[in-house]
Scaffold this motif. Sequence first.
Motif, PDB file in Angstrom:
ATOM      1  N   ALA A  98       5.501  10.616  -6.430  1.00 48.89           N
ATOM      2  CA  ALA A  98       4.042  10.686  -6.425  1.00 48.89           C
ATOM      3  C   ALA A  98       3.438   9.418  -5.829  1.00 48.89           C
ATOM      4  O   ALA A  98       2.260   9.151  -5.994  1.00 48.89           O
ATOM      5  CB  ALA A  98       3.524  10.893  -7.846  1.00 48.89           C
ATOM      6  N   THR A  99       4.245   8.615  -5.139  1.00 55.90           N
ATOM      7  CA  THR A  99       3.755   7.406  -4.481  1.00 55.90           C
ATOM      8  C   THR A  99       3.325   7.756  -3.061  1.00 55.90           C
ATOM      9  O   THR A  99       4.147   7.897  -2.174  1.00 55.90           O
ATOM     10  CB  THR A  99       4.843   6.325  -4.433  1.00 55.90           C
ATOM     11  N   PHE A 100       2.035   7.901  -2.851  1.00 56.00           N
ATOM     12  CA  PHE A 100       1.510   8.241  -1.532  1.00 56.00           C
ATOM     13  C   PHE A 100       1.274   6.973  -0.714  1.00 56.00           C
ATOM     14  O   PHE A 100       1.095   5.889  -1.262  1.00 56.00           O
ATOM     15  CB  PHE A 100       0.211   9.040  -1.660  1.00 56.00           C
ATOM     16  N   GLY A 101       1.256   7.118   0.599  1.00 56.88           N
ATOM     17  CA  GLY A 101       0.983   5.979   1.469  1.00 56.88           C
ATOM     18  C   GLY A 101       2.092   4.953   1.467  1.00 56.88           C
ATOM     19  O   GLY A 101       1.856   3.787   1.776  1.00 56.88           O
ATOM     20  N   CYS A 102       3.309   5.353   1.133  1.00 57.88           N
ATOM     21  CA  CYS A 102       4.408   4.403   1.012  1.00 57.88           C
ATOM     22  C   CYS A 102       5.203   4.380   2.311  1.00 57.88           C
ATOM     23  O   CYS A 102       5.977   5.294   2.594  1.00 57.88           O
ATOM     24  CB  CYS A 102       5.301   4.818  -0.163  1.00 57.88           C
ATOM     25  N   GLY A 103       5.022   3.350   3.120  1.00 61.81           N
ATOM     26  CA  GLY A 103       5.727   3.261   4.390  1.00 61.81           C
ATOM     27  C   GLY A 103       4.819   2.787   5.500  1.00 61.81           C
ATOM     28  O   GLY A 103       3.792   2.150   5.255  1.00 61.81           O
ATOM     29  N   SER A 104       5.186   3.096   6.726  1.00 57.17           N
ATOM     30  CA  SER A 104       4.468   2.641   7.915  1.00 57.17           C
ATOM     31  C   SER A 104       3.700   3.797   8.539  1.00 57.17           C
ATOM     32  O   SER A 104       4.262   4.864   8.773  1.00 57.17           O
ATOM     33  CB  SER A 104       5.457   2.063   8.933  1.00 57.17           C
ATOM     34  N   ALA A 105       2.436   3.575   8.811  1.00 60.69           N
ATOM     35  CA  ALA A 105       1.504   4.643   9.171  1.00 60.69           C
ATOM     36  C   ALA A 105       2.003   5.607  10.245  1.00 60.69           C
ATOM     37  O   ALA A 105       1.925   6.818  10.063  1.00 60.69           O
ATOM     38  CB  ALA A 105       0.162   4.036   9.597  1.00 60.69           C
ATOM     39  N   PRO A 106       2.510   5.136  11.393  1.00 58.63           N
ATOM     40  CA  PRO A 106       2.890   6.094  12.436  1.00 58.63           C
ATOM     41  C   PRO A 106       4.040   7.012  12.036  1.00 58.63           C
ATOM     42  O   PRO A 106       4.240   8.055  12.675  1.00 58.63           O
ATOM     43  CB  PRO A 106       3.305   5.195  13.615  1.00 58.63           C
TER      44      PRO A 106
ATOM     45  N   LEU B  88       4.647   8.200   8.752  1.00 57.06           N
ATOM     46  CA  LEU B  88       4.409   8.939   7.516  1.00 57.06           C
ATOM     47  C   LEU B  88       4.084  10.399   7.809  1.00 57.06           C
ATOM     48  O   LEU B  88       3.290  10.705   8.697  1.00 57.06           O
ATOM     49  CB  LEU B  88       3.252   8.319   6.740  1.00 57.06           C
ATOM     50  N   SER B  89       4.673  11.292   7.033  1.00 58.54           N
ATOM     51  CA  SER B  89       4.322  12.702   7.137  1.00 58.54           C
ATOM     52  C   SER B  89       2.951  12.917   6.515  1.00 58.54           C
ATOM     53  O   SER B  89       2.483  12.093   5.723  1.00 58.54           O
ATOM     54  CB  SER B  89       5.371  13.561   6.428  1.00 58.54           C
ATOM     55  N   PRO B  90       2.260  14.008   6.861  1.00 58.41           N
ATOM     56  CA  PRO B  90       0.889  14.209   6.383  1.00 58.41           C
ATOM     57  C   PRO B  90       0.745  14.118   4.869  1.00 58.41           C
ATOM     58  O   PRO B  90      -0.210  13.541   4.373  1.00 58.41           O
ATOM     59  CB  PRO B  90       0.549  15.610   6.886  1.00 58.41           C
ATOM     60  N   VAL B  91       1.698  14.658   4.126  1.00 57.04           N
ATOM     61  CA  VAL B  91       1.563  14.677   2.671  1.00 57.04           C
ATOM     62  C   VAL B  91       1.671  13.288   2.062  1.00 57.04           C
ATOM     63  O   VAL B  91       1.283  13.057   0.923  1.00 57.04           O
ATOM     64  CB  VAL B  91       2.619  15.610   2.048  1.00 57.04           C
ATOM     65  N   LEU B  92       2.163  12.315   2.840  1.00 55.47           N
ATOM     66  CA  LEU B  92       2.366  10.963   2.318  1.00 55.47           C
ATOM     67  C   LEU B  92       1.150  10.070   2.462  1.00 55.47           C
ATOM     68  O   LEU B  92       0.992   9.118   1.720  1.00 55.47           O
ATOM     69  CB  LEU B  92       3.536  10.304   3.052  1.00 55.47           C
ATOM     70  N   ILE B  93       0.305  10.341   3.440  1.00 57.71           N
ATOM     71  CA  ILE B  93      -0.743   9.386   3.788  1.00 57.71           C
ATOM     72  C   ILE B  93      -1.895   9.461   2.807  1.00 57.71           C
ATOM     73  O   ILE B  93      -2.397  10.526   2.496  1.00 57.71           O
ATOM     74  CB  ILE B  93      -1.241   9.632   5.227  1.00 57.71           C
ATOM     75  N   LYS B  94      -2.313   8.309   2.332  1.00 58.69           N
ATOM     76  CA  LYS B  94      -3.443   8.227   1.419  1.00 58.69           C
ATOM     77  C   LYS B  94      -4.675   7.821   2.213  1.00 58.69           C
ATOM     78  O   LYS B  94      -4.877   6.678   2.552  1.00 58.69           O
ATOM     79  CB  LYS B  94      -3.179   7.211   0.312  1.00 58.69           C
ATOM     80  N   ALA B  95      -5.492   8.792   2.529  1.00 54.72           N
ATOM     81  CA  ALA B  95      -6.714   8.536   3.279  1.00 54.72           C
ATOM     82  C   ALA B  95      -7.757   9.541   2.845  1.00 54.72           C
ATOM     83  O   ALA B  95      -7.445  10.624   2.357  1.00 54.72           O
ATOM     84  CB  ALA B  95      -6.459   8.652   4.791  1.00 54.72           C
ATOM     85  N   THR B  96      -9.013   9.222   3.031  1.00 53.96           N
ATOM     86  CA  THR B  96     -10.095  10.056   2.522  1.00 53.96           C
ATOM     87  C   THR B  96      -9.985  11.493   2.995  1.00 53.96           C
ATOM     88  O   THR B  96     -10.155  12.431   2.232  1.00 53.96           O
ATOM     89  CB  THR B  96     -11.451   9.478   2.963  1.00 53.96           C
ATOM     90  N   GLU B  97      -9.682  11.681   4.282  1.00 54.21           N
ATOM     91  CA  GLU B  97      -9.622  13.032   4.809  1.00 54.21           C
ATOM     92  C   GLU B  97      -8.258  13.359   5.386  1.00 54.21           C
ATOM     93  O   GLU B  97      -8.135  14.169   6.294  1.00 54.21           O
ATOM     94  CB  GLU B  97     -10.689  13.217   5.893  1.00 54.21           C
TER      95      GLU B  97
ATOM     96  N   GLU C 162       0.706   2.393  -1.989  1.00 53.94           N
ATOM     97  CA  GLU C 162       0.538   2.549  -3.434  1.00 53.94           C
ATOM     98  C   GLU C 162       1.442   1.566  -4.159  1.00 53.94           C
ATOM     99  O   GLU C 162       2.576   1.350  -3.768  1.00 53.94           O
ATOM    100  CB  GLU C 162       0.918   3.977  -3.821  1.00 53.94           C
ATOM    101  N   GLU C 163       0.979   0.998  -5.245  1.00 54.70           N
ATOM    102  CA  GLU C 163       1.770  -0.004  -5.940  1.00 54.70           C
ATOM    103  C   GLU C 163       2.812   0.608  -6.857  1.00 54.70           C
ATOM    104  O   GLU C 163       3.910   0.091  -6.970  1.00 54.70           O
ATOM    105  CB  GLU C 163       0.853  -0.917  -6.752  1.00 54.70           C
ATOM    106  N   ASP C 164       2.464   1.650  -7.578  1.00 53.24           N
ATOM    107  CA  ASP C 164       3.357   2.157  -8.611  1.00 53.24           C
ATOM    108  C   ASP C 164       3.838   3.541  -8.280  1.00 53.24           C
ATOM    109  O   ASP C 164       3.081   4.382  -7.831  1.00 53.24           O
ATOM    110  CB  ASP C 164       2.646   2.198  -9.965  1.00 53.24           C
ATOM    111  N   GLU C 165       5.112   3.757  -8.520  1.00 53.79           N
ATOM    112  CA  GLU C 165       5.698   5.064  -8.314  1.00 53.79           C
ATOM    113  C   GLU C 165       5.798   5.786  -9.639  1.00 53.79           C
ATOM    114  O   GLU C 165       6.252   5.234 -10.627  1.00 53.79           O
ATOM    115  CB  GLU C 165       7.102   4.935  -7.711  1.00 53.79           C
ATOM    116  N   GLU C 166       5.320   7.012  -9.658  1.00 57.50           N
ATOM    117  CA  GLU C 166       5.368   7.794 -10.879  1.00 57.50           C
ATOM    118  C   GLU C 166       6.745   8.407 -11.023  1.00 57.50           C
ATOM    119  O   GLU C 166       7.204   9.158 -10.170  1.00 57.50           O
ATOM    120  CB  GLU C 166       4.309   8.901 -10.818  1.00 57.50           C
TER     121      GLU C 166
END
Length: 431
Positions: free
Chosen positions: A184-192, A194-203, A331-335
Amino acid sequence: MALESMAYHMPDFRGRLIDAGRLELVRLLGAGGCGVVYLAVDHHAPSSSSSKATPVRRAVKIIRKVDTPDIEYQRREIDLHSLVSGIPHVLPLHYAFEDEHYFYLVTEYCETDLYKVLFESQTFHGNDELVRSAFLQILDAVHACHQKRVFHRDLKPENILCSADGSDVYIADFGLATQNSRSATFGCGSAPYLSPVLIKATESVGQEFSQQAYSTKRADVWALGIILVNMITGLGPWEKAVTEDPRFCEHLLDDGYLERVIPASRGVIQVLKKVFRINPQSRPSLEQLRQSIVNLDNLFPARKEVETSTPALSSVLVAGVVPQEVVVDVEEDEERITDPGEFYEYDDDSDEEHAYLYIGAVDDTADSDSECTSVDESGPATPSSFPVPLNGSEFVEGLEKALLPLTDAGKPVEPASEVSILARLDLLVLE
């Protein structure tokens, strides 16, 4: 700049002797989210004992310790790297030790990394068999890691070390790796990468899809697809897989986008279309991806394909490599998910037994206490000849149509005019 920035926050270790005088730190090789990497001479190695012998060189990753409980995330990197260290084409971790302030990871020394080979020397350009061989080495190493339930989550050229000619490659930097098949750790990695489900962004497509856990294995497959594009073209298909990125939007709406902007063979394009499917469950397994690459006659476009390519494709072939800088939040914490079945029904992929350090730029805003030790996020250039972005109404209408085939047939779907884009994305069948 990032290297200097990180080095500024760490002491200068050049000339220091560590591990009771065994290792002499010679020069700085690279820097990451919370550590630096030095070239070292191993004075206790057999071939270093004679004055006439060539000194044995090692790479030493030095990680500044953080407070508990976050320090356990740092120990996890050592544990997971140790677990997979014996796998072919995983960077060998010889040993690790610690003192009051730092962890030290002593690894094999490699001459360079895949990023430099791809975007500086362009060693792979036009060489089908070199690209195929190197990519299969990466893929096989990732597959073997998955079999040991180690999922990397930060695959990118900077984290793949290699020989100067690119013939031997090694996966490195397990700072973001996990043994959770669902995270459940989104946005974990390097932007280019990351798969869509990983990226933490408003839209972003990912956050519109799901707030729950994602498959770490499928995320690695997506990253391998981006790396394959890098190796063949020296480009990236988009900056980030989010709806705000016009190139990624075009990929969602236009089945011919990859053919138009990626200078690769038609066979490669068909493979990439499968890897970049939005629904993670429909992406190929690593075994299937491997067989597809082996079966391809060529990876680079044949002369006939180049001659019949569109002007946009031809201009990309000539354009070469352009620098780009992208930053992603982490994300800082992994669930920890003790019962993934609460979120998903397992498919045949759930049986992991049968499913199969140059560190990049630094986000200066990163919290050193974060579990994520790489927050980099520079990446390859994207095609510069992309058309003018769609206006909002055209995009919403088109994206709803594009995503309609992915919805669950068992769920009622209202007419497109009455269903918002967010509602449409909520209907997708997820992992």
